[in-house]
Design a protein around this motif. Structure first.
Motif, mmCIF file in Angstrom:
data_model
loop_
_atom_site.group_PDB
_atom_site.id
_atom_site.type_symbol
_atom_site.label_atom_id
_atom_site.label_comp_id
_atom_site.label_asym_id
_atom_site.label_seq_id
_atom_site.Cartn_x
_atom_site.Cartn_y
_atom_site.Cartn_z
ATOM 1 N N ILE A 36 -35.999 -38.781 -70.345
ATOM 2 C CA ILE A 36 -36.993 -38.327 -69.371
ATOM 3 C C ILE A 36 -36.744 -39.010 -68.027
ATOM 4 O O ILE A 36 -36.767 -40.237 -67.934
ATOM 5 C CB ILE A 36 -38.427 -38.621 -69.844
ATOM 6 C CG1 ILE A 36 -38.675 -38.011 -71.222
ATOM 7 C CG2 ILE A 36 -39.437 -38.098 -68.824
ATOM 8 C CD1 ILE A 36 -40.062 -38.263 -71.781
ATOM 9 N N ARG A 37 -36.500 -38.205 -67.009
ATOM 10 C CA ARG A 37 -36.339 -38.744 -65.648
ATOM 11 C C ARG A 37 -37.710 -38.820 -65.011
ATOM 12 O O ARG A 37 -38.365 -37.807 -64.764
ATOM 13 C CB ARG A 37 -35.404 -37.854 -64.824
ATOM 14 C CG ARG A 37 -35.206 -38.307 -63.357
ATOM 15 C CD ARG A 37 -34.675 -39.739 -63.287
ATOM 16 N NE ARG A 37 -33.994 -40.035 -62.046
ATOM 17 C CZ ARG A 37 -34.562 -40.620 -60.977
ATOM 18 N NH1 ARG A 37 -35.836 -40.923 -60.992
ATOM 19 N NH2 ARG A 37 -33.834 -40.868 -59.903
ATOM 20 N N LYS A 71 -37.333 -40.018 -79.869
ATOM 21 C CA LYS A 71 -36.830 -41.282 -79.349
ATOM 22 C C LYS A 71 -36.798 -41.118 -77.835
ATOM 23 O O LYS A 71 -36.005 -40.320 -77.324
ATOM 24 C CB LYS A 71 -35.423 -41.573 -79.872
ATOM 25 C CG LYS A 71 -35.350 -41.861 -81.364
ATOM 26 C CD LYS A 71 -33.933 -42.243 -81.764
ATOM 27 C CE LYS A 71 -33.857 -42.651 -83.227
ATOM 28 N NZ LYS A 71 -32.504 -43.125 -83.608
ATOM 29 N N VAL A 72 -37.640 -41.832 -77.127
ATOM 30 C CA VAL A 72 -37.828 -41.589 -75.694
ATOM 31 C C VAL A 72 -36.996 -42.573 -74.871
ATOM 32 O O VAL A 72 -37.165 -43.794 -74.972
ATOM 33 C CB VAL A 72 -39.317 -41.690 -75.312
ATOM 34 C CG1 VAL A 72 -39.494 -41.439 -73.823
ATOM 35 C CG2 VAL A 72 -40.131 -40.685 -76.135
ATOM 36 N N ILE A 73 -36.128 -42.020 -74.051
ATOM 37 C CA ILE A 73 -35.261 -42.804 -73.169
ATOM 38 C C ILE A 73 -35.682 -42.501 -71.739
ATOM 39 O O ILE A 73 -35.535 -41.370 -71.270
ATOM 40 C CB ILE A 73 -33.787 -42.423 -73.385
ATOM 41 C CG1 ILE A 73 -33.396 -42.620 -74.847
ATOM 42 C CG2 ILE A 73 -32.879 -43.227 -72.460
ATOM 43 C CD1 ILE A 73 -32.066 -41.986 -75.214
ATOM 44 N N ILE A 74 -36.217 -43.491 -71.059
ATOM 45 C CA ILE A 74 -36.791 -43.292 -69.723
ATOM 46 C C ILE A 74 -35.810 -43.736 -68.651
ATOM 47 O O ILE A 74 -35.266 -44.841 -68.706
ATOM 48 C CB ILE A 74 -38.103 -44.091 -69.575
ATOM 49 C CG1 ILE A 74 -39.043 -43.786 -70.746
ATOM 50 C CG2 ILE A 74 -38.778 -43.773 -68.246
ATOM 51 C CD1 ILE A 74 -40.218 -44.759 -70.838
ATOM 52 N N LEU A 75 -35.622 -42.872 -67.660
ATOM 53 C CA LEU A 75 -34.773 -43.191 -66.514
ATOM 54 C C LEU A 75 -35.601 -43.166 -65.238
ATOM 55 O O LEU A 75 -36.500 -42.348 -65.090
ATOM 56 C CB LEU A 75 -33.635 -42.177 -66.372
ATOM 57 C CG LEU A 75 -32.694 -41.958 -67.543
ATOM 58 C CD1 LEU A 75 -31.588 -40.989 -67.132
ATOM 59 C CD2 LEU A 75 -32.104 -43.265 -68.034
ATOM 60 N N SER A 76 -35.278 -44.057 -64.319
ATOM 61 C CA SER A 76 -35.914 -44.061 -63.001
ATOM 62 C C SER A 76 -35.073 -44.900 -62.051
ATOM 63 O O SER A 76 -34.181 -45.636 -62.479
ATOM 64 C CB SER A 76 -37.331 -44.640 -63.088
ATOM 65 O OG SER A 76 -37.962 -44.627 -61.803
#
Length: 206
Positions: A36-37, A71-76
């Motif tokens: 998720i961006r 499985k949540v991979i967060i990008l920012s």
């Protein structure tokens, strides 16, 4: 996929893309790696987040994915670091702390995630270190985007406020191909004009 390589011109194209924008509710998330961006570019002073409004705005999307067994991979990104170079001032470490507090569960920060990979449990989340620390992110580098795409099954764009700026984690084709185009669960609350504008941006990059 939801995206096509043939687009009608102008407004017609925007409407066509908007009609094909998927939402998280349209996609089976259970058992999948969901990248998720987000826009977690918040003010930080002496290692402490001083305004968490953008973090709170991201919570519904993150919770939805977690509650649906992903499985949540967060990008920012954060700040304006020199691309490809780490800086303590622009680290997302304070954001990980605040995000953990708001979600009520640990959200660890992963450094060197492109090199080492990243994983977490189902229904859990991890925050990857500042995407701008990766060389090529702002230039929409395709090799970088392909590496990111290899790390997920579904890509979710939840940072529409920054669609004007091209970035490998914003709208590059390898990531879009992961699920066509997947918009956040709350995009319908923003109205058709917003959806059309966002869809037009995706269309321009396809």
């Amino acid at each position: 996929t939801a995206c096509s390589t043939s687009w009608p011109p102008g407004r017609a194209r925007s409407r066509a893309v908007a009609a094909n924008v998927l939402r998280m509710a349209d996609v089976e998330l259970a058992g999948k790696r969901v990248m998720i961006r987000e826009d977690l570019n918040v003010p930080v002073d002496k290692g402490v987040v001083t305004s968490d409004a953008r973090i709170r705005a991201a919570l519904p999307t993150l919770r939805y994915a977690m509650q649906h067994g992903a499985k949540v991979i967060i990008l920012s990104h954060l700040g304006r670091p020199k691309e490809g170079h780490y800086s303590v001032e622009d680290s997302l470490a304070p954001v990980a702390v605040r995000l953990s507090e708001l979600l009520g569960k640990p959200v660890p920060l992963r450094e060197n995630w492109l090199k080492n990979g990243v994983d977490t449990g189902y229904g859990e989340a991890v925050l990857c270190e500042n995407v701008r620390f990766n060389k090529g992110e702002k230039a929409n580098d395709e090799a970088l985007a392909r590496r990111m795409a290899s790390m997920c099954d579904v890509f979710v764009m939840d940072a529409f406020g920054h669609l004007k700026a091209i970035g490998a984690t914003k709208a590059s084709q390898p990531l879009l191909d992961k699920a066509g185009v997947v918009a956040d669960a709350g995009i319908t609350d923003l109205g058709p004009k917003f959806i059309q504008a966002a869809a037009q941006r995706f269309g321009e990059l396809t």
